[in-house]
Scaffold this active site. Sequence first.
Site, mmCIF file in Angstrom:
data_model
loop_
_atom_site.group_PDB
_atom_site.id
_atom_site.type_symbol
_atom_site.label_atom_id
_atom_site.label_comp_id
_atom_site.label_asym_id
_atom_site.label_seq_id
_atom_site.Cartn_x
_atom_site.Cartn_y
_atom_site.Cartn_z
ATOM 1 N N TYR A 1 -20.571 19.080 57.288
ATOM 2 C CA TYR A 1 -20.470 19.248 58.738
ATOM 3 C C TYR A 1 -21.705 18.669 59.437
ATOM 4 O O TYR A 1 -22.823 18.812 58.943
ATOM 5 C CB TYR A 1 -20.364 20.737 59.092
ATOM 6 C CG TYR A 1 -19.130 21.434 58.550
ATOM 7 C CD1 TYR A 1 -18.089 20.717 57.963
ATOM 8 C CD2 TYR A 1 -19.007 22.819 58.629
ATOM 9 C CE1 TYR A 1 -16.968 21.364 57.475
ATOM 10 C CE2 TYR A 1 -17.884 23.469 58.150
ATOM 11 C CZ TYR A 1 -16.866 22.738 57.565
ATOM 12 O OH TYR A 1 -15.768 23.382 57.086
ATOM 13 N N GLU B 1 -15.116 46.199 68.357
ATOM 14 C CA GLU B 1 -14.136 45.584 69.273
ATOM 15 C C GLU B 1 -14.483 45.759 70.741
ATOM 16 O O GLU B 1 -13.922 45.061 71.592
ATOM 17 C CB GLU B 1 -12.740 46.166 68.997
ATOM 18 C CG GLU B 1 -12.193 45.774 67.627
ATOM 19 C CD GLU B 1 -11.000 46.607 67.216
ATOM 20 O OE1 GLU B 1 -10.887 47.766 67.687
ATOM 21 O OE2 GLU B 1 -10.181 46.115 66.420
#
Length: 431
Positions: free
Chosen positions: A335, A411
């Site tokens: 990458y 969350e």
Amino acid sequence: MTLAIALGVLMSTAAATPSLGQRMDQRIDDAAARVEQKVIACRRDIHEHPELGNREMRTAKLIADRLRELGIEVKENVAHTGVVGLLRGGKPGRVVGLRADMDALPVTEQVDLPFASKVRTTYNGQEVGVMHACGHDAHVAILLGVAEVLSGIRDQLSGTVKFLFQPAEEGAPQGEEGGAELMVKEGALENPKVDAVFGLHVTSRYPVGEIAYKPEGMMAAVDSFKIIVKGKQTHGAYPWLGVDPIVVASQIVLGLQTIPSRQVDSTLAPSVVTVGAIHGGVRNNIIPDSVEMIGTIRSLDAKMRDDIHARIKRTVENIAASAGATAELTITTGYPITYNDPTLTEKMAPTLRRVAGSSNVRVVNATLGAEDFSFFQQKVPGLFFWLGTRPKNQTAEEAASNHSPLFYVDESGLGLGVRAMAHVAVDYLRQ
Ligand code: NI
């Protein structure tokens, strides 16, 4: 009324009446609040059903179905299992790309959650558990939330939003292409041409409510290498009758360490050369014919990346030659550097500060981890940022890192992700 008072009244009226832009921002925030529970439910569903890179069939279907329900144009099977959504605004303008990666990891989940993954599969011939141990489940859920928010204000959008749901960020299975590189190759940034691209990553390094980024090189380029040192086999008692590749390999390991520490300007950018495996020999008293080593190279500056590759070649070949051995080096580029375009970053930073609150946005150091979002950034200016999902009662040291079987996403941090991506997109199109 004096002129001063009249002016004062006029000004306060102006201040009290929200501008068109402010009204739009408020609509985005209201819509983001409305979708938050849906985003959490979606994240749990994907978390319970993780899929490895290039195998994200269920996830892809869930994404495509949801985008269609929202009236978004959908293109499936991009780079195998990727999904591209196109939301055309009511007014003409530029095209902004928003990216979420979809794949899970061969990790067996150890978090005690009602929706913990029990999925198992075969990976490179081994039976493994599968887990969203890097939080890509959260990325998909957030971006679907953003799609819902933005589709609700499409008439007022100046331009187009392209949703890039990308498979295989963690790498494709052996022998397959995949990820952002393949999406770019298949033209995901064309028709219509994307002008700028944004992405985020959840992390346990920062607490819920925080956003972090770095202009320019934020994550490393990653390249792998393989070295085969060839000597001459002989008896362990008579090394002078052969050429010992184990001793040469040992010298090479140490020589490689002097590249980051002695040879490149470490004040410019950090770099790392790691040998991750050495294999050679079968018996205590036999000097083998050859030794094989593999490793990883991490760098944060494009010029330095090339320079390090050249220095590795010089080090490996000359150390081998000094002992009368030979060495074959293969460097495989991976990458590129996750490079946040400085102009785009400067333009969008006020949006991040407005959305998260100035004190919750940090400019941070680079990391030597890597991200294939960098392939999109090679083609168009891009900004990648961290979204904190560490529980507030935990320290960064206590929290399990990404890729750990104990990786945990709080969350309550997802709502900020929806708001950040939605506002970044709208503000970019507005500029
Ligand atoms: Ni990741």
